[in-house]
Design an enzyme around this catalytic site. Structure first.
Site, short mmCIF file in Angstrom:
data_model
loop_
_atom_site.label_atom_id
_atom_site.label_comp_id
_atom_site.label_asym_id
_atom_site.label_seq_id
_atom_site.Cartn_x
_atom_site.Cartn_y
_atom_site.Cartn_z
N ASP A 152 0.87 -1.18 0.00
CA ASP A 152 0.00 0.00 0.00
C ASP A 152 0.90 1.23 0.00
OD1 ASP A 152 -1.64 2.16 0.70
OD2 ASP A 152 -2.77 1.02 2.18
N ASN A 175 -5.60 12.90 -10.85
CA ASN A 175 -6.30 13.39 -12.03
C ASN A 175 -5.96 14.88 -12.16
OD1 ASN A 175 -8.41 15.03 -10.71
ND2 ASN A 175 -9.17 13.06 -9.99
N VAL A 205 -5.43 5.08 -6.34
CA VAL A 205 -4.30 5.61 -5.58
C VAL A 205 -4.59 7.03 -5.11
CG1 VAL A 205 -1.87 6.34 -5.76
CG2 VAL A 205 -2.58 4.14 -6.70
N ASP A 206 -5.14 7.84 -6.00
CA ASP A 206 -5.44 9.24 -5.69
C ASP A 206 -6.35 9.35 -4.46
OD1 ASP A 206 -5.43 12.02 -6.05
OD2 ASP A 206 -6.93 11.97 -7.64
N SER A 232 -1.31 5.12 -14.43
CA SER A 232 -2.18 4.97 -15.61
C SER A 232 -2.70 3.55 -15.85
CB SER A 232 -1.52 5.49 -16.89
OG SER A 232 -1.52 6.90 -16.90
N THR A 233 -2.41 2.60 -14.96
CA THR A 233 -2.82 1.22 -15.20
C THR A 233 -4.19 0.88 -14.62
OG1 THR A 233 -1.67 0.37 -13.25
CG2 THR A 233 -0.43 0.43 -15.33
#
Length: 173
Positions: A9, A23, A32-33, A121-122
């Protein structure tokens, strides 16, 4: 520079800086954000709002990076970067590589020695994991930086396996 791969984590990493797969709004989101904003507390969002009001009124451009406090995270700073959305019709690998280069540039400005990256980006941006891992590791390998350790923190076994395979390809087994 040492490159390490761990399953875990990112919000629990005791490093100088964690990278947020943000973003462009910088105002939080999912994945994640969202995890970084939830665990880091309101100080991160407060600094992001100030950045939006001053330097980035239209949002942070894809491939760029900017730092805020780490708030309540173990990390001192959060480096926010906006990855590209995958497109089979357009090569966006340069933008993805830029996320890593720019994050390392910001880390150098902060004098951060240990930095943790997620698999940018995944998730909802749908970049194929194997391709994203190769792009990430090549960008880090080729970057001129004073960072001592780059730690890729992968959330699940599939992501860790993809990064391990790419690591062997990029750095040699």
């Amino acid at each position: 520079m040492r490159v390490t791969l761990v399953r875990g984590d990112i919000t629990e990493q005791d490093v100088d800086a964690v990278v947020n797969a943000a973003n462009s709004s910088l105002l939080g989101g999912g994945g994640v954000d969202g995890a970084i904003h939830r665990r880091g507390g309101p100080a991160i969002l407060q600094e992001c709002r100030l950045l939006r009001a001053s330097r980035y009124p239209g949002g942070l451009p894809t491939g760029q990076a900017v730092a805020t406090t780490g708030g309540e995270l173990p990390a001192r700073w959060v480096i926010h970067t906006v990855g590209p959305t995958y497109s089979a019709a357009a090569d966006r690998s340069g933008l993805l590589a830029s996320c890593f280069r720019e994050s390392l540039r910001v880390a150098d400005e902060l004098a951060a020695e240990v930095i943790a990256f997620p698999a940018i980006s995944t998730g909802v941006y749908r970049y194929p994991l194997d391709e994203a891992a190769r792009i990430a590791l090549r960008a880090v390998r080729d970057a001129e930086t004073d960072v001592v350790e780059v730690r890729f923190v992968l959330f699940d076994a599939k992501s860790l396996a993809a990064f391990e395979a790419a690591h062997d390809e990029v750095f040699g087994a």
